[in-house]
Design a protein around this motif. Structure first.
Motif, PDB file in Angstrom:
ATOM      1  N   LEU A 132       0.831  -1.206   0.000  1.00 39.96           N
ATOM      2  CA  LEU A 132       0.000   0.000   0.000  1.00 39.96           C
ATOM      3  C   LEU A 132       0.868   1.260   0.000  1.00 39.96           C
ATOM      4  CD1 LEU A 132      -2.917  -0.752   2.517  1.00 39.96           C
ATOM      5  CD2 LEU A 132      -2.942  -0.901   0.019  1.00 39.96           C
ATOM      6  N   PHE A 133       1.907   1.248   0.819  1.00 39.47           N
ATOM      7  CA  PHE A 133       2.774   2.418   0.895  1.00 39.47           C
ATOM      8  C   PHE A 133       3.528   2.630  -0.414  1.00 39.47           C
ATOM      9  CE2 PHE A 133       1.883   2.413   5.358  1.00 39.47           C
ATOM     10  CZ  PHE A 133       2.152   3.691   5.793  1.00 39.47           C
ATOM     11  N   ARG A 134       3.989   1.540  -1.004  1.00 38.37           N
ATOM     12  CA  ARG A 134       4.704   1.665  -2.276  1.00 38.37           C
ATOM     13  C   ARG A 134       3.788   2.166  -3.382  1.00 38.37           C
ATOM     14  NH1 ARG A 134       9.562  -1.038  -3.113  1.00 38.37           N
ATOM     15  NH2 ARG A 134       9.425  -0.046  -5.171  1.00 38.37           N
ATOM     16  N   ALA A 135       2.494   1.812  -3.285  1.00 41.07           N
ATOM     17  CA  ALA A 135       1.526   2.242  -4.296  1.00 41.07           C
ATOM     18  C   ALA A 135       0.952   3.620  -3.993  1.00 41.07           C
ATOM     19  CB  ALA A 135       0.391   1.222  -4.401  1.00 41.07           C
ATOM     20  N   GLY A 136       1.288   4.173  -2.809  1.00 34.59           N
ATOM     21  CA  GLY A 136       0.771   5.486  -2.432  1.00 34.59           C
ATOM     22  C   GLY A 136      -0.682   5.462  -2.031  1.00 34.59           C
ATOM     23  N   THR A 137      -1.183   4.267  -1.640  1.00 34.67           N
ATOM     24  CA  THR A 137      -2.604   4.151  -1.275  1.00 34.67           C
ATOM     25  C   THR A 137      -2.754   3.765   0.195  1.00 34.67           C
ATOM     26  OG1 THR A 137      -2.603   1.839  -2.034  1.00 34.67           O
ATOM     27  CG2 THR A 137      -3.332   3.517  -3.601  1.00 34.67           C
ATOM     28  N   TYR A 138      -1.779   4.210   1.022  1.00 33.94           N
ATOM     29  CA  TYR A 138      -1.835   3.863   2.442  1.00 33.94           C
ATOM     30  C   TYR A 138      -2.992   4.542   3.157  1.00 33.94           C
ATOM     31  CZ  TYR A 138       0.741   8.249   2.480  1.00 33.94           C
ATOM     32  OH  TYR A 138       1.123   9.544   2.252  1.00 33.94           O
TER      33      TYR A 138
END
Length: 213
Positions: A132-138
């Motif tokens: 999620l963090f890598r995808a920016g959707t945290y």
């Protein structure tokens, strides 16, 4: 005969498995059920978990990808693989709980795989959160994937707390039976909700969800 794994099958597997764990550890109800029946519910629930985790791993393929000319393992697949390993450890733990009658047996065949399975769930959840963090959707509360990942993470933490409470002492008693039961119950409810959000959705999952933890 061909079996076609789907997100719906995966979700129902985790929902049913979680419901059985919740029944076996529910406050007051677990006392009425008795240890033998509660352990039987856990054992049955663990196999629904494993079946669902296997489907999840299948849907998360491929395992590897090309990263600038170098092969790399996909975090989504690794998360699902670690979770499947954790569910198998719960198969061992809950199955042994039906037959273990010695302190040594409870420690090595029940508590150890239970604790290791809980650690596997935590690692799987950590990988899902990293995705999620890598995808920016945290922070995306409207996303089912986001909801599932964080619910699974809470469930994994609760199972970890349960493992601490169920530590077997030298006299054969658990360190904190109430903590073990509450942790299992809260974790099961979180896992159930994490999978229930996908019911009715037939597309392939983004398997970052014990469900994809």
């Amino acid at each position: 005969m061909l079996i076609h794994p789907t997100l719906r099958i995966q979700s129902w597997g985790f929902v049913i498995g979680s419901a059985l764990f919740a029944l076996g550890s529910a406050p007051y109800l677990s006392v009425l059920l008795g240890v033998a029946l509660a352990n039987t519910l856990f054992f049955a629930g663990s196999w629904f978990f494993t079946t669902a985790a296997f489907v999840q791993l299948f849907l998360s393929q491929p395992a590897g990808t090309d990263d600038g000319g170098r092969m790399a393992i996909r975090a989504v697949w690794l998360s699902a693989a670690v979770q499947l390993f954790g569910t198998i450890l719960f198969n061992v733990s809950t199955g042994a709980a039906l037959h273990a009658h010695t302190v040594k047996g409870e420690m090595h065949l029940v508590w150890n795989p239970n604790a290791e399975g809980s650690v596997a769930f935590l690692v799987s959840s950590a990988l899902a959160v990293l995705i999620l963090f890598r995808a920016g959707t945290y922070w995306n509360p409207g996303s089912k994937d986001w909801q599932s990942v964080w619910l699974n993470t809470l469930g994994s933490i609760a199972f970890g707390v349960s493992a601490v409470g169920s530590f077997v002492l030298h006299d054969g008693n658990s360190l904190d039976p109430n903590l073990a039961n509450v942790g299992t119950f809260v974790g099961a409810i979180c896992f159930l909700l994490a999978s229930a959000v996908f019911l009715g959705r037939s597309s392939r999952p983004v398997p970052v969800t014990v469900d994809a933890a």
